[in-house]
Design a protein around this motif. Structure first.
Motif, PDB file in Angstrom:
ATOM      1  N   ALA A 161       0.818  -1.220   0.000  1.00 50.76           N
ATOM      2  CA  ALA A 161       0.000   0.000   0.000  1.00 50.76           C
ATOM      3  C   ALA A 161       0.852   1.272   0.000  1.00 50.76           C
ATOM      4  N   ASN A 162       2.180   1.108  -0.103  1.00 55.39           N
ATOM      5  CA  ASN A 162       3.105   2.255  -0.092  1.00 55.39           C
ATOM      6  C   ASN A 162       2.873   3.169   1.122  1.00 55.39           C
ATOM      7  N   ILE A 163       2.832   2.557   2.295  1.00 56.98           N
ATOM      8  CA  ILE A 163       2.592   3.302   3.530  1.00 56.98           C
ATOM      9  C   ILE A 163       3.926   3.583   4.228  1.00 56.98           C
ATOM     10  N   SER A 164       4.122   4.827   4.588  1.00 54.61           N
ATOM     11  CA  SER A 164       5.284   5.208   5.391  1.00 54.61           C
ATOM     12  C   SER A 164       4.834   5.366   6.837  1.00 54.61           C
ATOM     13  N   GLN A 165       5.622   4.811   7.750  1.00 53.25           N
ATOM     14  CA  GLN A 165       5.263   4.865   9.164  1.00 53.25           C
ATOM     15  C   GLN A 165       6.351   5.589   9.955  1.00 53.25           C
ATOM     16  N   GLU A 166       5.934   6.578  10.725  1.00 53.63           N
ATOM     17  CA  GLU A 166       6.864   7.317  11.574  1.00 53.63           C
ATOM     18  C   GLU A 166       6.356   7.280  13.005  1.00 53.63           C
ATOM     19  N   ILE A 167       7.287   7.378  13.954  1.00 55.04           N
ATOM     20  CA  ILE A 167       6.902   7.357  15.360  1.00 55.04           C
ATOM     21  C   ILE A 167       7.501   8.554  16.072  1.00 55.04           C
ATOM     22  N   SER A 168       6.738   9.085  17.010  1.00 54.79           N
ATOM     23  CA  SER A 168       7.209  10.175  17.865  1.00 54.79           C
ATOM     24  C   SER A 168       6.970   9.762  19.312  1.00 54.79           C
ATOM     25  N   LEU A 179       0.953   7.119  10.119  1.00 53.94           N
ATOM     26  CA  LEU A 179       0.962   6.293   8.920  1.00 53.94           C
ATOM     27  C   LEU A 179       0.470   7.126   7.738  1.00 53.94           C
ATOM     28  N   VAL A 180       1.346   7.356   6.793  1.00 53.07           N
ATOM     29  CA  VAL A 180       1.023   8.190   5.630  1.00 53.07           C
ATOM     30  C   VAL A 180       0.788   7.289   4.429  1.00 53.07           C
ATOM     31  N   ARG A 181      -0.387   7.404   3.851  1.00 54.31           N
ATOM     32  CA  ARG A 181      -0.728   6.645   2.641  1.00 54.31           C
ATOM     33  C   ARG A 181      -1.373   7.583   1.631  1.00 54.31           C
ATOM     34  N   SER A 182      -1.578   7.097   0.433  1.00 53.48           N
ATOM     35  CA  SER A 182      -2.131   7.962  -0.624  1.00 53.48           C
ATOM     36  C   SER A 182      -3.540   8.443  -0.300  1.00 53.48           C
ATOM     37  N   SER A 183      -4.298   7.650   0.442  1.00 50.72           N
ATOM     38  CA  SER A 183      -5.687   8.005   0.744  1.00 50.72           C
ATOM     39  C   SER A 183      -5.816   8.903   1.968  1.00 50.72           C
TER      40      SER A 183
END
Length: 205
Positions: free
Chosen positions: A127-134, A157-161
């Motif tokens: 799904a081309n999801i980028s995941q970042e944590i803080s 979680l950043v995705r196209s949608s």
């Protein structure tokens, strides 16, 4: 004659008292000088000079227990960032998680295996999801090894949608392995690590 002897005796007493005060004063002065010299030498030993980008910087050495909570929190934060900062690329995921596994025991490896078997990483890639944590905060408990911690963090979680935010809560213990390496610069190891909560809180489109 008796008056002269009396004057000599009085003068001798005065000289004796003056000599005693002088000796005491000298001893106190010597003790103070020795104390200040020892203090200056100790301070000089604790000062470290570092050459960085052509500039000479001065650092002060301190006992590890002074900065222990800071080191523990940084170790926990680094582990979570390596474990949960993921891009949609299998090699990048393996590299990041591989760095995290140096900082924890087999409990982290079990969590990684469970996520992989459930298809979590494949879903990120497909799904081309980028995941970042803080990491929001880390609570430490106890005053001896192993230190118990609870980590509160926010996943993005950043995705196209759209973008999804998750609340992450984990718990574990940290013990001192007394060996610092390039892969584990603090010399700590996270053990009995588990994920208590990982739920969606905000969905942005």
């Amino acid at each position: 004659m008796f008056t002269q002897l009396k004057n000599i005796d009085t003068a001798f007493k005065h000289i004796k008292q003056f000599s005693i005060f002088l000796i005491i004063g000298n001893v106190l002065t010597m003790c103070f000088c020795i104390y200040k010299s020892t203090q200056a030498v100790s301070l000089a030993h604790n000062q470290v000079h570092i050459l960085y980008n052509g500039k000479l910087l001065e650092a002060i050495a301190a006992e590890r227990k002074t900065n222990l909570p800071v080191e523990l929190r940084d170790h926990i934060k680094t582990f979570h960032e390596d474990f949960f900062d993921l891009s949609p690329d299998d090699k990048a995921i393996q590299a990041n998680v591989g760095k995290a596994l140096y900082l924890a025991d087999e409990s982290a490896k079990r969590q990684y295996d469970n996520l992989r078997e459930s298809g979590y990483y494949n879903n990120l890639i497909s799904a081309n999801i980028s995941q970042e944590i803080s990491v929001d905060s880390t609570r430490l408990e106890g005053n001896q090894w192993p230190y118990i911690f609870t980590c509160y963090a926010t996943e993005k979680l950043v995705r196209s949608s759209g973008t999804v935010y998750r609340k992450l809560v984990t718990q574990g213990e940290v013990r001192d392995i007394a060996i610092q390496t390039d892969n584990n610069p603090h010399g700590f190891l996270i053990q009995h690590w588990e994920i208590l909560a990982n739920r969606d809180t905000v969905v942005q489109k």
